[in-house]
Design a protein around this motif. Sequence first.
Motif, short mmCIF file in Angstrom:
data_model
loop_
_atom_site.label_atom_id
_atom_site.label_comp_id
_atom_site.label_asym_id
_atom_site.label_seq_id
_atom_site.Cartn_x
_atom_site.Cartn_y
_atom_site.Cartn_z
N GLU A 169 28.79 29.18 42.87
CA GLU A 169 28.78 29.32 41.41
C GLU A 169 27.59 30.13 40.91
OE1 GLU A 169 31.14 28.64 39.32
OE2 GLU A 169 32.41 27.84 40.91
N ASN A 170 26.45 30.05 41.60
CA ASN A 170 25.29 30.84 41.18
C ASN A 170 25.46 32.32 41.51
OD1 ASN A 170 24.11 28.09 41.03
ND2 ASN A 170 22.26 29.25 40.56
N ALA A 171 26.33 32.62 42.46
CA ALA A 171 26.57 34.02 42.81
C ALA A 171 27.51 34.70 41.82
CB ALA A 171 27.14 34.11 44.23
N LYS A 172 28.38 33.93 41.18
CA LYS A 172 29.41 34.54 40.34
C LYS A 172 28.86 35.34 39.16
CE LYS A 172 33.12 31.37 41.66
NZ LYS A 172 34.05 30.30 41.23
N PRO A 173 27.83 34.88 38.43
CA PRO A 173 27.30 35.71 37.34
C PRO A 173 26.72 37.04 37.85
CG PRO A 173 26.55 33.44 37.11
CD PRO A 173 27.18 33.55 38.45
N ILE A 174 26.14 37.01 39.05
CA ILE A 174 25.59 38.24 39.61
C ILE A 174 26.72 39.17 40.03
CG2 ILE A 174 24.04 39.21 41.34
CD1 ILE A 174 22.64 37.42 39.35
N LEU A 175 27.76 38.62 40.64
CA LEU A 175 28.92 39.45 40.99
C LEU A 175 29.55 40.06 39.75
CD1 LEU A 175 30.85 37.55 43.81
CD2 LEU A 175 30.07 39.92 43.85
N ASP A 176 29.63 39.29 38.68
CA ASP A 176 30.17 39.78 37.41
C ASP A 176 29.37 41.00 36.95
OD1 ASP A 176 30.35 39.98 34.41
OD2 ASP A 176 31.74 38.32 34.69
N LEU A 177 28.06 40.87 36.98
CA LEU A 177 27.17 41.97 36.59
C LEU A 177 27.39 43.20 37.46
CD1 LEU A 177 24.58 43.02 35.04
CD2 LEU A 177 23.28 42.06 36.95
N MET A 178 27.44 43.00 38.78
CA MET A 178 27.56 44.13 39.70
C MET A 178 28.91 44.82 39.57
SD MET A 178 25.59 42.49 43.01
CE MET A 178 25.11 44.00 43.86
N LEU A 179 29.96 44.04 39.32
CA LEU A 179 31.27 44.65 39.11
C LEU A 179 31.29 45.48 37.83
CD1 LEU A 179 33.46 41.59 40.14
CD2 LEU A 179 33.59 43.85 41.20
N ARG A 180 30.66 44.97 36.77
CA ARG A 180 30.63 45.71 35.50
C ARG A 180 29.80 46.98 35.61
NH1 ARG A 180 27.80 43.26 32.07
NH2 ARG A 180 27.45 41.19 32.95
N GLU A 181 28.69 46.89 36.34
CA GLU A 181 27.77 48.03 36.41
C GLU A 181 28.05 48.97 37.57
OE1 GLU A 181 23.67 47.05 36.06
OE2 GLU A 181 23.92 46.10 34.10
N GLY A 182 29.05 48.67 38.37
CA GLY A 182 29.43 49.58 39.45
C GLY A 182 28.44 49.60 40.60
N ILE A 183 27.79 48.47 40.86
CA ILE A 183 26.85 48.38 41.98
C ILE A 183 27.62 47.82 43.17
CG2 ILE A 183 24.70 47.37 42.81
CD1 ILE A 183 23.83 47.19 39.85
N GLU A 184 27.74 48.62 44.20
CA GLU A 184 28.59 48.33 45.35
C GLU A 184 28.10 47.11 46.13
OE1 GLU A 184 29.63 51.76 48.04
OE2 GLU A 184 28.41 50.55 49.42
N THR A 185 29.05 46.28 46.59
CA THR A 185 28.72 45.14 47.44
C THR A 185 29.57 45.16 48.70
OG1 THR A 185 30.41 43.68 46.47
CG2 THR A 185 28.23 43.72 45.39
N VAL A 186 29.31 44.21 49.57
CA VAL A 186 30.05 44.09 50.83
C VAL A 186 31.54 43.91 50.57
CG1 VAL A 186 29.57 41.59 50.95
CG2 VAL A 186 30.15 42.83 53.03
N TRP A 187 31.90 43.20 49.48
CA TRP A 187 33.31 42.98 49.19
C TRP A 187 34.01 44.27 48.77
CZ3 TRP A 187 29.63 39.33 47.54
CH2 TRP A 187 29.74 38.06 48.11
N ASP A 188 33.29 45.13 48.05
CA ASP A 188 33.87 46.43 47.68
C ASP A 188 34.14 47.27 48.92
OD1 ASP A 188 33.65 45.98 44.84
OD2 ASP A 188 31.50 46.32 45.04
N ARG A 189 33.18 47.28 49.82
CA ARG A 189 33.36 48.07 51.05
C ARG A 189 34.48 47.49 51.91
NH1 ARG A 189 27.77 47.85 50.33
NH2 ARG A 189 27.53 46.19 51.88
N PHE A 190 34.62 46.16 51.89
CA PHE A 190 35.72 45.52 52.62
C PHE A 190 37.06 45.99 52.05
CE2 PHE A 190 38.72 41.90 52.91
CZ PHE A 190 38.82 41.81 54.30
N GLU A 191 37.17 46.03 50.72
CA GLU A 191 38.42 46.49 50.10
C GLU A 191 38.72 47.94 50.46
OE1 GLU A 191 38.33 45.85 45.90
OE2 GLU A 191 38.40 43.65 46.07
N MET A 192 37.66 48.76 50.53
CA MET A 192 37.85 50.18 50.86
C MET A 192 38.37 50.38 52.28
SD MET A 192 34.34 51.74 49.26
CE MET A 192 33.84 51.38 47.58
#
Length: 652
Positions: free
Chosen positions: A43-66
């Motif tokens: 639950e503490n990670a979700k607000p940060i993920l929300d921010l990164m998704l909105r701001e286009g900051i790539e994460t491991v999950w984005d690279r996994f989808e690619m």
Amino acid sequence: MEEEPKPRLIREKLDVCELDRARMSLMNPALIEQKKNERTIDENAKPILDLMLREGIETVWDRFEMQQPPCKYCLTGTSCSRCTMGPCRIIPPHRIRGVCGADADLIVSRNLLDMIATGAAAHSDHGRDIAETLWLLGTGKAKDYAITDAAKLGRICTEYGIETRGKKPEELAAELGGAMLDEYGMRKNTLTFLNRAPKATREIWDKAGISPRGIDREVVDSMHRVQMGVGADYVNILLQGLRTSLSDGWGGSMIGTEVSDILFGTPQITSSKMNLAVLKADHVNISVHGHNPMLSEMIVKAAADPELVALAQKNGAKGINLVGMCCTGNELLMRQGIPMTGNHLNQELIIATGALEAMVVDYQCIFPSLPRTASCYHTHIISTSSKATIPGSYFFDFHAEDAYLTAKAIVRMAVGNYKNRNPQRVLIPGEPVPVMAGFSNEAIKNALGGSFKPLIDLIAAGKIRGAVGIVGCNNPHVQHDSGHITLAKELIKRNILCVETGCAAVASGKAGLLRPEAAALAGDDLRAVCESLKIPPVLHMGSCVDNSRILVLAAELANALNVPIHKLPIAGAAPEWYSQKAVSIGAYFVASGVYTVLGVMPHIEGSPATVSLLTDGLKGVVNATFAVEPDPSKAAVLITDHIELKRTQLGI
């Protein structure tokens, strides 16, 4: 006074351009909500993920989808690029052999042996670094370190046949360090810590021809066999995998754990806090990430240096806040009570809090992408191992001989970066979760009054049905932390005690399972035991190298009952594993007689013969097997059935 070393920028500073971020950013709130909930249960990670998704900051999950869809030949293990006659793929019914003639069974088994050897090399090389530090301390070349647990030093010297009477701790350190380093070669032809295993278990290894001879020897032997034109029998290759893994679990990893205890202290039960909220908005925040306590222990010392604390205050901070990440964090949590931010898939998110001045890394499980993520913020990525230099990071060449001087320079660099923080971009979500950690075998024994007999009695009486080691990593194939947490909750409901290391232990900490209050989630009998001892139903035993503690615990219980390990009501599980190290860990658990359930399928499905050997055929060799079950609730049923079978066979 010696001058502190200066960092060197590896290659060039990385920069994620605004166009890249614009391409990545999501503006659909519903899609962002869906993605962050699919990706993690933290639950503490979700607000940060929300921010990164909105701001286009790539994460491991984005690279996994690619990377989707994956190559089906790589997924089943039937691709081979070991030589330039290929690359080859097995595509029945016509392409049934590679250019050299290797069929699917051989290609898959060679790939698996390669993974085991790589994982064993990684953990065992970590152990070598620690043993070398012990030797350097003993010979007067590593003056910044000290013997913290002299009693354990003496006990292990006795195991190695080293006379202790009349000798100073430094003399013993030199002798023991030298003897341990000898075990990496081939002259000795055995490993001292194998003697900790029950005699009946060792006889099984001897009969199967998998008793390890030397740590490096087994890794080199394995790499020789996967060379084209050498290993040709998949059974022979997989048995070498078991032998190599045993050289890790009962060799390199066990050396790393035991010597870390000697140098930095054997963990005792301690309390701390865990999750991203352990960061402090008004402090210089430094995260240590990786696996080697040689570095992190010196960073702890430097972060408390009055000169550097005063410098932080001069720069406007209230102090220096050191936090852990992954297994380096587990080491510090166990021994120093340093709070933990998270596990493997949290490493990019901590940077996106905007509150991290420096992430100090050594080796293993570190994303090469971290400097890219950090380029979106003020965070410095500081690398410290010549084995793991990272483009875009600031590199300090860390060595035991000048450890503290280098640690001070690293902390000074982090303190100096505080002024570059943008307070408007700081997002530290939620509140920290209290945790209880430090459950070394010695600490467990002390809590039980000095022996494991009370634990054996509780198992015999059925108050504790058995024990399961839940270990391993995070993997974007699995919703972050869900495999670990679901399995642990299902097992403790069934009155099965869980002992955990690595990312699994951190997942349980963030979810509140490392608190004594979590006993309320356990079955009636286990709850009563935990409440009487004031302990959680899930015990944090350390880093992934500390899986050797689980081996020692199993060996002590088996020796007390005078049975081989495979007869105990115990099991292992790795619900979210990803790395070669985890393959080695799983292999040495099974080779030691521990039934082990994986949540992610290894890349072996292209060889039904290999699958059959690992999930059934090993019963006749080491009396244990692997199972694969992605659903952690179903995995809990498999494990419970196994434990109840073992109880019946023991007559309890």
